[in-house]
Design a protein around this motif. Structure first.
Motif, short mmCIF file in Angstrom:
data_model
loop_
_atom_site.label_atom_id
_atom_site.label_comp_id
_atom_site.label_asym_id
_atom_site.label_seq_id
_atom_site.Cartn_x
_atom_site.Cartn_y
_atom_site.Cartn_z
N TRP A 63 35.10 46.76 39.61
CA TRP A 63 34.87 46.99 40.94
C TRP A 63 33.30 47.40 41.29
O TRP A 63 33.04 48.46 40.71
N PRO A 64 32.36 46.80 41.68
CA PRO A 64 32.59 45.14 42.31
C PRO A 64 33.02 44.42 41.17
O PRO A 64 32.42 44.55 39.85
N GLU A 115 34.37 51.46 49.79
CA GLU A 115 34.03 50.73 48.38
C GLU A 115 33.72 51.81 47.57
O GLU A 115 32.90 53.01 47.70
N LYS A 135 40.80 50.79 43.17
CA LYS A 135 39.91 50.10 44.38
C LYS A 135 40.67 50.47 45.72
O LYS A 135 39.94 50.40 46.67
N TRP A 136 41.83 50.48 45.53
CA TRP A 136 42.56 50.47 46.90
C TRP A 136 43.26 51.88 47.26
O TRP A 136 44.19 52.07 48.19
N GLU A 164 42.80 38.86 41.16
CA GLU A 164 41.39 38.94 41.58
C GLU A 164 40.99 37.57 41.05
O GLU A 164 40.14 36.69 41.81
#
Lengths: 384, 181
Positions: A319-320, A142, A134-135, A349
């Motif tokens: 993700w999402p 995204e 994700k990061w 999350e």
């Protein structure tokens, strides 16, 4: 030259890695660049043996940085392209994953997670890269990440990753783990015409009218491929609709970066997938993904036998994240249990969405994933 | 019905392949649910190695073995690690030439199959695992003999069918013999 069928319709007994390779080929992937790494090597190995027979390309690159760069290039040249790696290679790829996100190059990256950090435990399973997916690259963007829990899903979700990547022009990840990748199980490959394939939206206006980064209403710009006669400038710098750098403009930066995020966030309901098991009346909600979800399902069934109202939520898209599904399941839950093969990643999350003080993480590192008994005992200890 | 089987030895003995062939025989040729998982070290050849198979009538949630009904073991190291994990009343099939030191075990049936020696007699030590699979089929009857042979044929290099099927038959005969006592 095509010498073999691309879609091997029928029933097979296969490993997760090989199923992933077959899924990619069935999805229309005709370019693979990679660097072998346990436990993802068999994906490259199998694709290397298949691509020459179906008119595709396999290249072993000098490392993972070059592999993802080649994949982005192939994507821009019009092919569906993929690479496969594990944690150490995934780390090396992060800079160019950012480039793929910024230049909106559809591509699929498979990360078969092993124990980290660093070279860690090459042959043992982990789930320590789910936040990195994700990061991992810098800046705001995204991506889409899927989590398979069976050999069948290694096939199905690799196809899905290509479809989503092509639809939204984003890098899509298949976040597998060593157990699922090396496990052998039944795989049913449907007839080619029954497999849903999505291809990227192509530029169909006259070349002089084409703006490579002008989005449609769905926030995704149609894509011309290099060499088709369209003028096309792509850069990792902040760019306007023409693709030209605008490195001093707050307006262009805001518009572009917000769109990169919103094309996924605003379409999240269409992308998100989760499996719900016995959640209707669940007082204990277990959130688990990948191979751990299968131990968790066993544990939940055992808890039901013992009179504990337990249920399982399995995010298929990490993700999402399936926020609405979790929020609904958590409404009446007293206890939420998150077993992961890491020190606490997706649990953050779960805490953020449920805002519950009764979220408990069960870590497992090294050798084997959680056993059903370990999860069941944890349910019993925490749910009083 | 859920049967858990563990194959263990060192990398290079065909331990992982044995598990795959049994699981495939159960799934593709006998219509059962099955799954094979594995664990090995980064050194691959020579390192400790195990291959686990779960066979069931229903869908299999958890694919790993926790308490094996059957242990097929081909090295001393693996024997030391797993001999005592076998379920009460379970079965151990071992290669006595690879396992000189046995423990005193209770509540398990033990069958000794000199698979490595038998493979040497066939001229290729590499088929020791297939000799073992023959004995395993005869002793446990977990998978049908013909299904097992189909699965072996589908999982070996072309040109080695004759040698492998011979190894399987030798192991099968030996298994039947010791089963009768």
């Amino acid at each position: 030259m095509v010498k073999e069928k691309a879609v091997l319709t029928g029933m097979h007994f296969m490993s997760g890695d090989i199923a992933c390779a077959e899924g990619a080929i069935a999805a229309g992937c005709r370019f693979f660049a990679g660097y072998p790494i346990t436990p993802a090597t068999e994906i490259a190995e199998h694709i290397a043996s298949r691509m020459p027979k179906i008119g595709g390309v396999y290249i072993q690159m000098e490392d993972e940085i070059a592999s993802i760069a080649a994949v982005i290039g192939a994507s821009y040249a019009g092919l569906k392209a993929m690479t496969a790696t594990s944690g150490p290679g995934f780390s090396l790829m992060q800079e160019n994953i950012g480039l793929a996100a910024m230049t909106e190059a559809p591509c699929v990256i498979v990360d078969v997670m092993r124990g980290g950090p660093s070279t860690g435990q090459p042959t043992l399973p982990g789930q320590q890269d789910v936040m990195q997916a994700k990061w991992g690259s810098h800046g705001d963007y995204e991506i889409i990440a899927l989590s398979p829990c069976s050999v069948q899903e290694m096939f199905d979700l690799t196809i899905e990753a290509f479809n989503l990547s092509e639809t939204y022009r984003v890098p899509a990840f298949v976040m597998a783990d060593e157990v699922v990748a090396h496990m052998w199980e039944k795989l049913v490959i449907p007839p080619a015409e029954e497999i849903k394939i999505v291809n990227r939206k192509r530029a169909n206006m006259p070349p002089e009218k084409y703006l490579p980064f002008m989005p449609d209403d769905d926030l995704v710009p149609p894509m011309a491929c290099f060499g088709e006669g369209y003028r096309f400038h792509a850069t990792g710098l902040t760019h306007n609709e023409y693709g030209y750098p605008r490195t001093q403009s707050s307006e262009v930066q805001t518009k572009l970066v917000q769109r990169l995020c919103e094309k996924i966030r605003k379409n999240a309901d269409k992308i998100v997938r989760a499996e719900e098991n016995m959640l209707e009346d669940a007082e204990v909600v277990v959130v688990a993904y990948g191979i751990v979800a299968r131990a968790a399902l066993s544990a939940v069934k055992k808890a039901r036998e013992k009179g504990i109202k337990a249920g399982l939520l399995r995010p298929i898209t990490l993700w999402p994240f399936p926020e609405k599904t979790l929020a609904k399941a958590a409404e009446n839950a007293e206890t939420i249990i998150v077993p992961e093969m890491n020190c606490g990643q997706l649990v953050r999350e779960v805490e953020r969405i449920t805002k519950s003080s009764r979220v408990f993480h069960l870590a497992k590192l090294g050798e084997e994933p959680h056993s059903p008994m370990e999860i069941f005992d944890f349910i019993r200890r925490k749910h009083k | 019905m859920r049967i858990e089987i563990r194959f263990a030895g060192f990398g290079g003995q065909g331990i992982i392949k044995s598990g795959i062939m049994v699981a495939a025989a159960a799934c593709l040729y006998s219509g059962k649910h099955s799954v094979q998982t594995q664990s090995y070290g980064p050194e691959s050849r020579g390192g400790a190695c195990k291959s686990e198979v779960v066979i069931a009538d229903d869908e299999i949630d958890f694919p790993k073995v926790t308490e094996p009904d059957i242990l097929v073991v081909m090295s001393q190291h693996a024997y030391n690690s797993y001999a005592e994990t076998v379920k009460k009343g379970g079965t151990i099939i071992l290669d006595p030439d690879m396992i000189p030191n046995e423990k005193k075990l209770e509540n398990v049936k033990i069958f000794r199959v000199p698979a490595t020696k038998m493979a040497d007699e066939l001229g290729r030590r590499i088929v020791a695992n297939v000799v073992m699979l023959g004995a395993f089929s005869a002793i446990t009857k977990v998978v049908d003999k013909e299904a097992m042979k189909e699965s072996i044929k589908a999982n070996i290099p072309k040109g080695t069918e004759q040698l492998n099927l011979k190894a399987f038959e030798k192991g099968y005969e030996y298994g039947e013999k010791i089963l009768k006592g």
